[in-house]
Enzyme design. Structure first.
Site, PDB file in Angstrom:
ATOM      1  N   ASP A  90      48.404  27.218  71.880  1.00 22.26           N
ATOM      2  CA  ASP A  90      48.955  26.004  72.470  1.00 22.26           C
ATOM      3  C   ASP A  90      49.333  26.298  73.920  1.00 22.26           C
ATOM      4  O   ASP A  90      49.249  27.432  74.381  1.00 22.26           O
ATOM      5  CB  ASP A  90      50.132  25.484  71.659  1.00 22.26           C
ATOM      6  CG  ASP A  90      51.285  26.466  71.591  1.00 22.26           C
ATOM      7  OD1 ASP A  90      51.282  27.457  72.346  1.00 22.26           O
ATOM      8  OD2 ASP A  90      52.201  26.252  70.785  1.00 22.26           O
ATOM      9  N   ASP A 265      47.203  22.439  62.252  1.00 22.55           N
ATOM     10  CA  ASP A 265      48.049  23.631  62.175  1.00 22.55           C
ATOM     11  C   ASP A 265      49.449  23.188  61.802  1.00 22.55           C
ATOM     12  O   ASP A 265      49.851  22.061  62.095  1.00 22.55           O
ATOM     13  CB  ASP A 265      48.097  24.368  63.521  1.00 22.55           C
ATOM     14  CG  ASP A 265      49.094  23.724  64.481  1.00 22.55           C
ATOM     15  OD1 ASP A 265      50.246  24.197  64.554  1.00 22.55           O
ATOM     16  OD2 ASP A 265      48.744  22.725  65.134  1.00 22.55           O
TER      17      ASP A 265
END
Length: 371
Positions: A90, A265
Site C-alpha cells: 500500500d 486483503d
C-alpha cells in the site's frame, strides 16, 4: 510488468489471471497481510502450504522499521523476507491519515510525527513511490487521502480531487524512477455514488494498469459499504483488475466477487485467529469458549488444513487459554486456509457458470452454524 487476462464472467463475477514480475496469480484472490514484512504467526512455508499466491506489505511501517537502507541491501522486500511470490504494497496513506492528531495535510503531502520516536516525517506521492520502488513490490499503490465514511459531500469532493492530483504525481514519480512493476490508482469519493464515478473518470486519464476501491470498511455501516460496492463495481473497466482494499469477512469477499472485485486483503483472518475466532464453512467458532475443552473434533471436519488434520478443538482451546504461540499459529493457518479455499471455490464456480448456485449454498452453510 502486469498482464491481466479475463477468462470468464458469470454475471459480474470474474475469473482471471494476473501476471506479475514474481509470478502468476489466479483471480479472484485473497492477499494475507504482512504489515511488517511477515504475516503474523506464519512463516513463508506456511503461506506456501495454504496456497497463498500473493501477500501485502505495509509501506508506512516498513519505511519506519527496518528502514529503506536495510531492505535495499537485499534487493527489495522479497529478498529481505524470503518470499518468492508476488507482493503488493500500500502507499502508506491510510496509516498516516489515521494519525489525525499527529499529522498536517497540505497539497504537497503529509507531515507527521513518527509513533516510534517522535521524529518529524514527511510523506508525499514522490516519497511513497521512492519507498515502494526500493521495496520492489510487484504492485504499488498511488498515494491518496483516505476519507472516513461520515465525510460530507464537500469534504469528499475536495479530497478526491486532491487524490487525483496525487495520482498524477504518483504515476510521474513511478515512471521517473523507472520502476519495472505495476502501479494501481485508487477510486475514492466516500459514500457518494456520483463522486465515486467522478473519481473513476478522473483516473481514466492516467491509464493505470489496475484500479483499487478505497475508503470502504472505514467505519461506515455494512449496508452502506455494500450499497457503494453495488454502485461502483459495474463502473470499473473490464480489462483491468479490480482491488477492494481492507475487506473483509468471508461474506464480504463473496459479495465483492459478485460485484466484479478480483483482489482482496484484510487483517481479519489473522487478527481474529490470534483472538481465538475461527471461520468455518458452517459459521464461526470461538475456540476460547469452555464448551470446546473436552471436544475431540477438529475445528471443521471438512477442512484439509494442517490444524484440522492433526489437532482437536480441545487442544486448540488449551493452547489459547494457556497463551501458547502454537495456538495462534494453528488458528491462523486454519483461517487463512479457509479464505484461500473460498477463493478457489469461487474461481471454479465462475469457470463453470455456477456462481449464483455456489453463492446461495455458501450463505446457507454459513447460516447453519457450527455444532
Amino acid at each position: 510488468m502486469l498482464k491481466f487476462t479475463l477468462h470468464k464472467k458469470d454475471g459480474l463475477a470474474r475469473r482471471g489471471t494476473l501476471e506479475l514480475n514474481h509470478g502468476k496469480i489466479e483471480t479472484p484472490v485473497f492477499m494475507p497481510v504482512g504489515t511488517y514484512g511477515s504475516v503474523k504467526a506464519m512463516n513463508p512455508q506456511n503461506l506456501h502450504d495454504i496456497k497463498a499466491q500473493i501477500i501485502l506489505g505495509n509501506t508506512y511501517h516498513l519505511w519506519l522499521r527496518p528502514g529503506l537502507e536495510v531492505v535495499e541491501q537485499f534487493g527489495g522486500l522479497h529478498g529481505f523476507i524470503g518470499w518468492d511470490k508476488p507482493i503488493l504494497t500500500d502507499s502508506g496513506g491510510f496509516q498516516v491519515f489515521s494519525l489525525s492528531d499527529m499529522r498536517k495535510l497540505t497539497e504537497e503531502g503529509c507531515t507527521f510525527k513518527s509513533p516510534i520516536n517522535g521524529d518529524k516525517l514527511f510523506l508525499s506521492p514522490e516519497i511513497s513511490m521512492k519507498i515502494q520502488t526500493v521495496l520492489n513490490s510487484d504492485i504499488a499503490m498511488q498515494l491518496d487521502e483516505c476519507t472516513p465514511g461520515e465525510t460530507t459531500r464537500e469534504q469528499a469532493r475536495k479530497s478526491l480531487q486532491m487524490s487525483l492530483r496525487w495520482a498524477e504525481r504518483s504515476k510521474k514519480a513511478f515512471e521517473d524512477l523507472k520502476n519495472p512493476n505495476a502501479l494501481f490508482g485508487i477510486v475514492q469519493g466516500a459514500m457518494y455514488e456520483d463522486l465515486r464515478e467522478e473519481s473513476l473518470r478522473g483516473l481514466e486519464e492516467f491509464d493505470f494498469p489496475g484500479l483499487a476501491v478505497g475508503g470502504l470498511s472505514v467505519g461506515e455501516p455494512k449496508p452502506e459499504m455494500y450499497r457503494m460496492l453495488h454502485a461502483v463495481g459495474p463502473m470499473l473497466p473490464e480489462r483491468k483488475p479490480h482491488y477492494l482494499m481492507g475487506v473483509g469477512t468471508p461474506e464480504d469477499l463473496v459479495y465483492g466477487v459478485a460485484h466484479g472485485i478480483d483482489m482482496f486483503d484484510c487483517v481479519m483472518p489473522t487478527r481474529n485467529a490470534r483472538n481465538g475466532w475461527l471461520f468455518t464453512r458452517f459459521g464461526d467458532l470461538k475456540i476460547k469458549n469452555a464448551k470446546h475443552k473436552p471436544d475431540k473434533r477438529p475445528i471443521d471436519e471438512s477442512c484439509t488444513c494442517y490444524a484440522c488434520q492433526n489437532f482437536s478443538r480441545a487442544y486448540l482451546h488449551h493452547l489459547h487459554r494457556a497463551g501458547e504461540i502454537l495456538g495462534a499459529q494453528l488458528n491462523t493457518i486454519h483461517n487463512l486456509h479457509f479464505y484461500q479455499v473460498i477463493m478457489a471455490e469461487m474461481r471454479d464456480a465462475v469457470e463453470q457458470g455456477k456462481f449464483a448456485d455456489w453463492q446461495a449454498q455458501f450463505h446457507e452453510n454459513r447460516a447453519r452454524g457450527v455444532d
